[in-house]
Every structure is written in C-alpha cells, then in structure tokens.
Design an enzyme around this catalytic site. Structure first.
Site, PDB file in Angstrom:
ATOM      1  CD  GLU A 107      -3.101   0.565   2.283  1.00  0.00           C
ATOM      2  OE1 GLU A 107      -3.605  -0.573   2.320  1.00  0.00           O
ATOM      3  OE2 GLU A 107      -3.345   1.464   3.117  1.00  0.00           O
ATOM      4  CG  ASP A 109      -1.863   4.363   2.714  1.00  0.00           C
ATOM      5  OD1 ASP A 109      -2.324   3.757   1.739  1.00  0.00           O
ATOM      6  OD2 ASP A 109      -1.722   3.848   3.837  1.00  0.00           O
ATOM      7  CD  GLU A 111      -4.012   6.809   5.474  1.00  0.00           C
ATOM      8  OE1 GLU A 111      -4.795   5.851   5.537  1.00  0.00           O
ATOM      9  OE2 GLU A 111      -3.029   6.934   6.235  1.00  0.00           O
ATOM     10  CD  GLN A 124      -0.563   8.510   8.707  1.00  0.00           C
ATOM     11  OE1 GLN A 124      -0.333   8.813   9.871  1.00  0.00           O
ATOM     12  NE2 GLN A 124      -1.340   7.482   8.390  1.00  0.00           N
ATOM     13  CB  THR A 125       3.195  10.335   2.954  1.00  0.00           C
ATOM     14  OG1 THR A 125       4.333  10.534   3.817  1.00  0.00           O
ATOM     15  CG2 THR A 125       2.781  11.671   2.368  1.00  0.00           C
ATOM     16  CG  ASN A 126       1.866   4.601   6.387  1.00  0.00           C
ATOM     17  OD1 ASN A 126       3.025   4.194   6.442  1.00  0.00           O
ATOM     18  ND2 ASN A 126       0.940   4.229   7.244  1.00  0.00           N
ATOM     19  CG  ASP A 134      -2.375  -9.814  11.147  1.00  0.00           C
ATOM     20  OD1 ASP A 134      -1.454  -8.966  11.188  1.00  0.00           O
ATOM     21  OD2 ASP A 134      -2.162 -11.028  11.029  1.00  0.00           O
ATOM     22  CB  ILE A 138       5.873  -2.678   9.399  1.00  0.00           C
ATOM     23  CG1 ILE A 138       6.019  -3.941  10.252  1.00  0.00           C
ATOM     24  CG2 ILE A 138       6.959  -1.667   9.734  1.00  0.00           C
ATOM     25  CD1 ILE A 138       7.210  -4.789   9.871  1.00  0.00           C
ATOM     26  CD  GLU A 141       2.945   5.075  10.384  1.00  0.00           C
ATOM     27  OE1 GLU A 141       4.167   4.995  10.678  1.00  0.00           O
ATOM     28  OE2 GLU A 141       2.098   4.259  10.775  1.00  0.00           O
ATOM     29  CD1 TRP A 203      -6.633   4.286  13.565  1.00  0.00           C
ATOM     30  CD2 TRP A 203      -5.236   5.840  12.779  1.00  0.00           C
ATOM     31  NE1 TRP A 203      -6.697   4.243  12.197  1.00  0.00           N
ATOM     32  CE2 TRP A 203      -5.847   5.175  11.692  1.00  0.00           C
ATOM     33  CE3 TRP A 203      -4.312   6.850  12.529  1.00  0.00           C
ATOM     34  CZ2 TRP A 203      -5.575   5.503  10.369  1.00  0.00           C
ATOM     35  CZ3 TRP A 203      -4.034   7.185  11.206  1.00  0.00           C
ATOM     36  CH2 TRP A 203      -4.663   6.506  10.148  1.00  0.00           C
ATOM     37  NE  ARG A 276       7.136   2.507  14.079  1.00  0.00           N
ATOM     38  CZ  ARG A 276       6.671   2.946  12.891  1.00  0.00           C
ATOM     39  NH1 ARG A 276       6.103   4.130  12.807  1.00  0.00           N
ATOM     40  NH2 ARG A 276       6.743   2.182  11.818  1.00  0.00           N
TER      41      ARG A 276
END
Length: 284
Positions: A107, A109, A111, A124-126, A134, A138, A141, A203, A276
């Site tokens: 993916e 992203d 957002e 947010q870029t991801n 699930d 990982i 961001e 979140w 992290r």
C-alpha cells in the site's frame, strides 16, 4: 472508488486534484518543475468505478462528492476536505493490492487526518510492504502540516511510483522521496488506485483523543481533475517526466523545495521515532 485502469506496476504517476481549497502561500518555495501539467485529466467514468456506497456519492459538473454518515462504511473515490469538526475521519487516496493479495498486501497512502476547529489538518504519507493488516502491519508514516488551508481551494496531490523511488507531491512540490533500498522494503507488485472517506476514530486525530462526532455529519469529500498514467511491468510506456532530467533524480531546485517543506511542515517521521522498533524498518 477504485481505478479500473491501474493494474499498474513498477512505474506510476497519479495526480488527483483533491478539492482542497486555498491559495498558495507566497512563502512557498517553487519546485521549478511541474510534472502534473504533462498529464491530461480523466473523467471519473474513464478511470474509476464505485465499489461500495453509491447512495453516498454524486457526480456533478466534473466534481465527485462523497460523504460519510452513520450509514456509511468503506467508500472508494478521489477527494475534497471540509472545514469545522472532522476529528476521527480520514479522507484519502491510495494504492493497494489487497484485492489480489488479501492479508499480504502492499500500500502507498496519502491520507488527510480529520481535526478539530482551529487546528490544522495532518497530511499523512505512508508505505506498507507485504503487510497483513492484522496488527503486524508495519507503517512508514511521515506526517505534514501544509503551507495553506486545504479547505479553502483545490490543490493537487500526487504519487510517483517507479522501480527505484516513490515520491509524494503537493502542488508539484516534492515533500517525500522514499528510495528502494532493498526488495524487502519496497512495493513492486501491481496495485490499484482507491479513494475513501471513513471513520478511524481509534487513532486518526491526536492518537484517538478526539472521535468522529456524527452531530457534524455528513463528512464530505470532493474530487476532480483525475490524472492517471501507468505502465505494466516490462511493457512499453511513456510517462511524464518527474524532473527536468527525465529521471527520478530530482533537480537541485526540487530538492531545495522538498527540504523547505520538511524543515517547515514535517511533524512526524517514523525513522526519528525512538519508540519504534527500527529492526522492522531497516531502511531507517
């Protein structure tokens, strides 16, 4: 919304005119080069189809409007932000191959994380690589405020995906470049393009402090000026140039504009987060 056209692989340019309103600040540093001007826009029907929620969308005079209320779930299409209370709500467009690789997808992203009155939206870029969704997924961001109010006018947001880099653009200003350092940390499988507006109260806004409040419903997103160019892996392709050189190497001026954006507007970088586990993100 989902793009029918984008069973796209290693080289991809997508520019979506997110109907995020505002005039560009005079303080913005020009990138000196404008890839989006090389791509003609598509109509919604040319490039996209509705996956879910046709009762929560309308298309009028070139603009797609989507909205979230208590009867909405997941929706796919391109976007426009609204002012006021939008906490807990995410308006997005993204690349994903979850349809083809459920539980093991990639993916990329962009957002917009909803906010409360008086506080700015967060862009947010991801990037996910072979994520499961699930709890072991990982994220990579990087979050930004913007140098304009995205509720005041339309702005262009873009993803460029090549075999060597993923580059995120805002009004042709590169804000993030994610290089391919290894096959394990870079998505290489075909993906589709989606757009959605959805409830992420757990979140999305200040780590879940503020939830979606349906007293403010509907939460509206609008999209237009869809621009998509993609190539199948190994096939012939003619893409717009992402830099004056024609390669994925940004020009000196583009690099300066990216440094300007990150110096002034970057608010979170996963590589700089000491909480992290960076053994999971070796590219850091």
């Amino acid at each position: 919304m989902c793009s029918n056209l984008l069973n796209i692989m290693a080289t991809f340019l997508c520019v979506i005119g997110l109907l995020l309103m505002s005039n560009l600040s005079n303080a913005q540093l020009s990138p000196g080069y404008f890839p989006s001007k090389q791509v003609a826009p598509l109509s919604f029907d040319q490039g996209f189809r509705t996956l879910w929620g046709p009762q929560h969308q309308k298309f009028q005079q070139g603009t797609l409007t989507v909205w979230l209320d208590r009867n909405s779930g997941y929706f796919s299409a391109a976007m426009k932000l609204q002012p006021g209370y939008t906490a807990g709500v995410i308006t997005s467009f993204y690349l994903s191959n979850n349809e083809d690789f459920p539980g093991h997808h990639d993916e990329v992203d962009i957002e917009f994380l909803g906010t409360t009155p008086g506080k700015p939206y967060v862009l947010q870029t991801n990037i996910y690589v072979r994520g499961s969704g699930d709890g072991t997924l990982i994220g990579r961001e990087m979050k930004f405020h913007l140098w304009f109010d995205p509720t005041k006018a339309f702005h262009n947001y873009a993803i460029f995906w090549s075999p060597s880099d993923i580059i995120f653009f805002v009004d042709d200003v590169p804000i993030r470049k994610y290089p391919r350092k290894s096959d394990a940390t870079f998505p290489v499988r075909p993906m589709y393009l989606y757009g959605s507006i959805w409830d992420a109260s757990s979140w999305a806004t200040e780590n879940g402090k503020y939830k979606a409040n349906y007293n403010y419903q509907p939460f509206v997103g609008e999209y237009r000026n869809f621009k998509i160019v993609g190539c199948n892996s190994g096939g012939p392709c003619r893409l717009p140039k992402v830099s004056p050189s024609g390669s994925t190497k940004l020009s000196t001026q583009q690099v300066s504009s990216m440094q300007w954006a990150q110096r002034n507007y970057l608010v979170y970088d996963y590589c700089s987060d000491s909480s992290r586990d960076h053994t999971l993100t070796p590219e850091c």
